[in-house]
Scaffold this active site. Structure first.
Site, PDB file in Angstrom:
ATOM      1  N   LYS A  71      -7.719 -22.170   4.914  1.00  0.00           N
ATOM      2  CA  LYS A  71      -7.967 -23.629   5.018  1.00  0.00           C
ATOM      3  C   LYS A  71      -9.377 -23.936   4.508  1.00  0.00           C
ATOM      4  CE  LYS A  71      -7.220 -23.872   9.517  1.00  0.00           C
ATOM      5  NZ  LYS A  71      -6.848 -22.502   9.819  1.00  0.00           N
ATOM      6  N   ARG A 148      -5.152 -29.973  15.962  1.00  0.00           N
ATOM      7  CA  ARG A 148      -4.536 -28.678  16.260  1.00  0.00           C
ATOM      8  C   ARG A 148      -3.576 -28.780  17.445  1.00  0.00           C
ATOM      9  NH1 ARG A 148      -7.702 -23.176  15.139  1.00  0.00           N
ATOM     10  NH2 ARG A 148      -8.751 -24.447  13.618  1.00  0.00           N
ATOM     11  N   ARG A 182     -12.281 -10.553   6.785  1.00  0.00           N
ATOM     12  CA  ARG A 182     -13.199 -11.687   6.578  1.00  0.00           C
ATOM     13  C   ARG A 182     -14.633 -11.288   6.919  1.00  0.00           C
ATOM     14  NH1 ARG A 182     -11.221 -17.377   8.683  1.00  0.00           N
ATOM     15  NH2 ARG A 182     -10.746 -16.238  10.569  1.00  0.00           N
ATOM     16  N   ARG A 226     -16.852 -12.308  12.251  1.00  0.00           N
ATOM     17  CA  ARG A 226     -16.732 -13.271  13.356  1.00  0.00           C
ATOM     18  C   ARG A 226     -16.245 -12.547  14.617  1.00  0.00           C
ATOM     19  NH1 ARG A 226     -13.398 -18.500  11.272  1.00  0.00           N
ATOM     20  NH2 ARG A 226     -12.327 -18.036  13.234  1.00  0.00           N
ATOM     21  N   ARG A 237      -4.749 -15.798  18.517  1.00  0.00           N
ATOM     22  CA  ARG A 237      -4.915 -17.085  17.808  1.00  0.00           C
ATOM     23  C   ARG A 237      -3.620 -17.456  17.084  1.00  0.00           C
ATOM     24  NH1 ARG A 237      -9.888 -15.282  14.610  1.00  0.00           N
ATOM     25  NH2 ARG A 237      -9.492 -17.049  13.279  1.00  0.00           N
TER      26      ARG A 237
HETATM   27  N1  LIG Z   1      -9.027 -28.666  16.600  1.00  0.00           N
HETATM   28  C1  LIG Z   1      -9.408 -27.712  17.478  1.00  0.00           C
HETATM   29  N2  LIG Z   1      -9.003 -27.777  18.775  1.00  0.00           N
HETATM   30  C2  LIG Z   1      -9.388 -26.829  19.659  1.00  0.00           C
HETATM   31  N3  LIG Z   1     -10.179 -25.760  19.358  1.00  0.00           N
HETATM   32  C3  LIG Z   1     -10.603 -25.655  18.070  1.00  0.00           C
HETATM   33  C4  LIG Z   1     -10.243 -26.616  17.075  1.00  0.00           C
HETATM   34  N4  LIG Z   1     -10.807 -26.247  15.892  1.00  0.00           N
HETATM   35  C5  LIG Z   1     -11.483 -25.100  16.148  1.00  0.00           C
HETATM   36  N5  LIG Z   1     -11.359 -24.745  17.440  1.00  0.00           N
HETATM   37  C6  LIG Z   1     -11.983 -23.583  18.104  1.00  0.00           C
HETATM   38  O1  LIG Z   1     -12.805 -22.898  17.158  1.00  0.00           O
HETATM   39  C7  LIG Z   1     -12.269 -21.587  16.879  1.00  0.00           C
HETATM   40  C8  LIG Z   1     -12.442 -21.253  15.410  1.00  0.00           C
HETATM   41  O2  LIG Z   1     -11.739 -22.228  14.661  1.00  0.00           O
HETATM   42  P1  LIG Z   1     -11.444 -21.920  13.096  1.00  0.00           P
HETATM   43  O3  LIG Z   1     -12.686 -21.469  12.436  1.00  0.00           O
HETATM   44  O4  LIG Z   1     -10.728 -23.118  12.559  1.00  0.00           O
HETATM   45  O5  LIG Z   1     -10.496 -20.682  13.220  1.00  0.00           O
HETATM   46  P2  LIG Z   1      -9.092 -20.357  12.576  1.00  0.00           P
HETATM   47  O6  LIG Z   1      -9.424 -19.409  11.492  1.00  0.00           O
HETATM   48  O7  LIG Z   1      -8.417 -19.756  13.750  1.00  0.00           O
HETATM   49  O8  LIG Z   1      -8.433 -21.592  12.084  1.00  0.00           O
HETATM   50  C9  LIG Z   1     -10.797 -21.685  17.294  1.00  0.00           C
HETATM   51  O9  LIG Z   1     -10.279 -20.392  17.611  1.00  0.00           O
HETATM   52  C10 LIG Z   1     -10.921 -22.569  18.536  1.00  0.00           C
HETATM   53  O10 LIG Z   1     -11.435 -21.820  19.636  1.00  0.00           O
END
Ligand SMILES: Nc1ncnc2c1ncn2[C@@H]1O[C@H](COP(=O)(O)OP(=O)(O)O)[C@@H](O)[C@H]1O
Length: 291
Positions: A71, A148, A182, A226, A237
């Site tokens: 993404k 989300r 990553r 990370r 996740r």
């Molecule tokens: N829209 C959201 N709602 C709830 N938690 C979120 C949201 N966006 C990000 N997070 C939190 O930040 C963390 C990292 O998000 P992100 O970098 O988008 O990871 P991913 O690669 O899982 O999409 C998620 O695992 C969650 O804990």
């Protein structure tokens, strides 16, 4: 207060009075609330991206997709091409953690366990980022990682229009390998991947080849992983995504706004195909290809 903070306040009230926020009326921003920026010249009529021209504003898109699908990679490229900010809620969360913000102690364990932050906190973080952007004259956005949950999607729908939702898809074995590979440069924040993914074709799936995305030499010895990119947390996740975020795909599918895009391979193969699906051409690619 901007329309975002109005939404957050109303949503908080609804939480207090146990009203579902469906029962709330939001002040949808009139089109005049949205700044009318010069639209990028390279958008042919009829493309999803050109829809904003008729609406007199910049694109307002969302990227959905499983953890590690890419993404951030593709949202950042489109953000540069279309001249709209790429707003990744995961980055907002990591910034809150790294800057030891007021919420950091509350968030660190949630993130390290791969769980979702509460809707209220993430909407607060996003609302502040959008207000700051508005103050700097930003218009339009590409949201990455938000919404989300259905709650988040309904809040977003209550405060503004979403033109297009791009749902990136990739087979799960490749997703896990990408997350484990990553790497982030601890100095410049650049995103790289040391995994070389080469999954042979089997009966119903074509071969999946994604070469490593290696860093420049000056980042090589600054790479970090990370804390939520361990195999157990990645699988958690993914489980949470299927349970909580998959319904968001249906939310937008029902509204005719979902563009599903199966990644055919790494960036060199996927980027032109994504632009083709969006009916956008990238002058830079043409120039570099012609060079
Ligand atoms: N829209 C959201 N709602 C709830 N938690 C979120 C949201 N966006 C990000 N997070 C939190 O930040 C963390 C990292 O998000 P992100 O970098 O988008 O990871 P991913 O690669 O899982 O999409 C998620 O695992 C969650 O804990």
């Amino acid at each position: 207060m901007t329309v975002w903070s109005h939404a957050v306040v109303r949503w908080r009230c609804s939480r207090v009075t146990n009203l579902t926020h469906r029962g709330l009326c939001y002040n949808k921003p009139s089109k005049t609330d949205l700044k009318v920026p010069p639209s990028p010249a390279n958008l042919p009529a009829g493309s999803p991206a050109s829809s904003f021209k008729e609406k007199g504003r910049n694109v307002q898109w969302v990227f959905l997709g499983c953890p590690g699908v890419g993404k951030g990679t593709y949202a950042a490229r489109l953000s540069k091409l279309l001249g709209v900010p790429h707003i990744a809620t995961g980055d907002l969360v990591r910034h809150e953690l790294s800057s030891h913000g007021p919420l950091a102690s509350q968030l660190v364990d949630i993130v390290n366990q791969g769980k979702l932050i509460s809707d209220e906190i993430i909407i607060d973080l996003l609302s502040k980022r959008l207000e700051a952007g508005e103050a700097k004259g930003e218009a339009g956005f590409i949201l990455d990682g938000f919404p989300r949950t259905i709650h988040q999607a309904e809040i977003l729908e209550g405060v503004t229009d979403i033109d297009l939702v791009i749902n990136l898809k990739l087979r799960e074995d490749a997703l896990i390998a990408k997350c484990l590979g990553r790497r982030i440069c601890s100095e410049c924040g650049g995103n790289y991947n040391v995994a070389c993914i080469d999954i042979k074709a089997d009966d119903d799936k074509t071969r999946m080849y994604m070469p490593p995305l290696l860093p420049p030499s000056h980042c090589e010895n600054k790479l970090i992983t990370r804390s939520d990119d361990t195999e157990d947390v990645v699988k958690e996740r993914l489980r949470i995504y299927h349970e909580t975020s998959r319904p968001v795909e249906d939310f937008y599918r029902r509204r005719g706004k979902l563009l599903e895009f199966d990644l055919p391979g790494g960036i060199p193969e996927s980027w032109p195909k994504l632009l083709q699906a969006l009916n956008i051409y990238d002058d830079e690619d043409k120039k570099s290809a012609a060079a």
